[in-house]
Design a protein around this motif. Structure first.
Motif, PDB file in Angstrom:
ATOM      1  N   UNK A 121       0.755  -1.223   0.039  1.00 41.37           N
ATOM      2  CA  UNK A 121       0.051   0.000   0.085  1.00 41.37           C
ATOM      3  C   UNK A 121       1.096   1.267   0.106  1.00 41.37           C
ATOM      4  N   UNK A 122       0.570   2.041  -0.936  1.00 38.18           N
ATOM      5  CA  UNK A 122       1.435   3.273  -1.162  1.00 38.18           C
ATOM      6  C   UNK A 122       0.608   4.668  -0.785  1.00 38.18           C
ATOM      7  N   UNK A 123      -0.619   4.405  -1.041  1.00 40.82           N
ATOM      8  CA  UNK A 123      -1.273   5.950  -0.917  1.00 40.82           C
ATOM      9  C   UNK A 123      -2.407   5.576   0.356  1.00 40.82           C
ATOM     10  N   UNK A 124      -2.465   6.464   1.166  1.00 35.27           N
ATOM     11  CA  UNK A 124      -3.762   6.639   2.269  1.00 35.27           C
ATOM     12  C   UNK A 124      -4.675   7.430   2.287  1.00 35.27           C
ATOM     13  N   UNK A 125      -5.758   7.360   2.296  1.00 35.58           N
ATOM     14  CA  UNK A 125      -6.634   8.661   2.590  1.00 35.58           C
ATOM     15  C   UNK A 125      -7.300   8.478   3.788  1.00 35.58           C
ATOM     16  N   UNK A 126      -7.330   9.241   4.653  1.00 39.31           N
ATOM     17  CA  UNK A 126      -7.931   9.251   6.047  1.00 39.31           C
ATOM     18  C   UNK A 126      -9.098  10.287   6.213  1.00 39.31           C
ATOM     19  N   UNK A 127     -10.122   9.892   6.185  1.00 41.64           N
ATOM     20  CA  UNK A 127     -11.616  10.897   6.279  1.00 41.64           C
ATOM     21  C   UNK A 127     -11.735  11.002   7.817  1.00 41.64           C
ATOM     22  N   UNK A 128     -11.785  12.233   8.277  1.00 41.44           N
ATOM     23  CA  UNK A 128     -12.245  12.283   9.628  1.00 41.44           C
ATOM     24  C   UNK A 128     -13.509  12.577   9.711  1.00 41.44           C
TER      25      UNK A 128
END
Length: 125
Positions: free
Chosen positions: A4-11
């Motif tokens: 995994x190279x990209x992570x999107x964190x939605x708060x």
């Protein structure tokens, strides 16, 4: 998740930080991190969102690209870089839906240049 190279964190609120368990040991290859605050209104959430963003940045210190999205996260930049979050590999910062003062941007650029002897590309969308 070593690939995994990209992570999107939605708060979004309520956000249970105890349930959030992805860390560098689970995903050591993260190079692109996007942190987005939900569009809920209210200044009471600003400090909480910044704390969550800081925890995410502490978990992924080797990112090369950081995107922050949402007006409540603009305070993050005035806190970075730190000894705990050096952002030593950061080459690009993208700011989306978030007004950041020129003073804060200059301070961030200066701190990054002083700490790492290089400039960071800043993109404002």
């Amino acid at each position: 998740m070593p690939k995994l190279r990209s992570l999107k964190l939605f708060i979004q609120h309520p956000f249970d930080i105890g349930a959030w368990s992805i860390t560098k040991e689970h995903a050591p290859g993260i190079r692109e991190l996007t942190i987005t605050a939900s569009t809920l209104q209210g200044t009471a959430l600003i400090a909480e969102d910044i704390n969550i963003a800081i925890l995410a940045l502490q978990a992924f210190k080797e990112i090369e690209s950081l995107t922050i999205s949402g007006y409540r996260l603009r305070g993050c930049l005035s806190l970075l870089p730190t000894d705990d979050i050096p952002l030593s590999r950061l080459t690009r910062l993208t700011i989306v839906d978030c007004r950041v003062s020129d003073t804060v941007l200059k301070k961030f650029r200066s701190a990054m240049k002083a700490k790492h002897q290089r400039d960071v590309e800043i993109i404002i969308q």
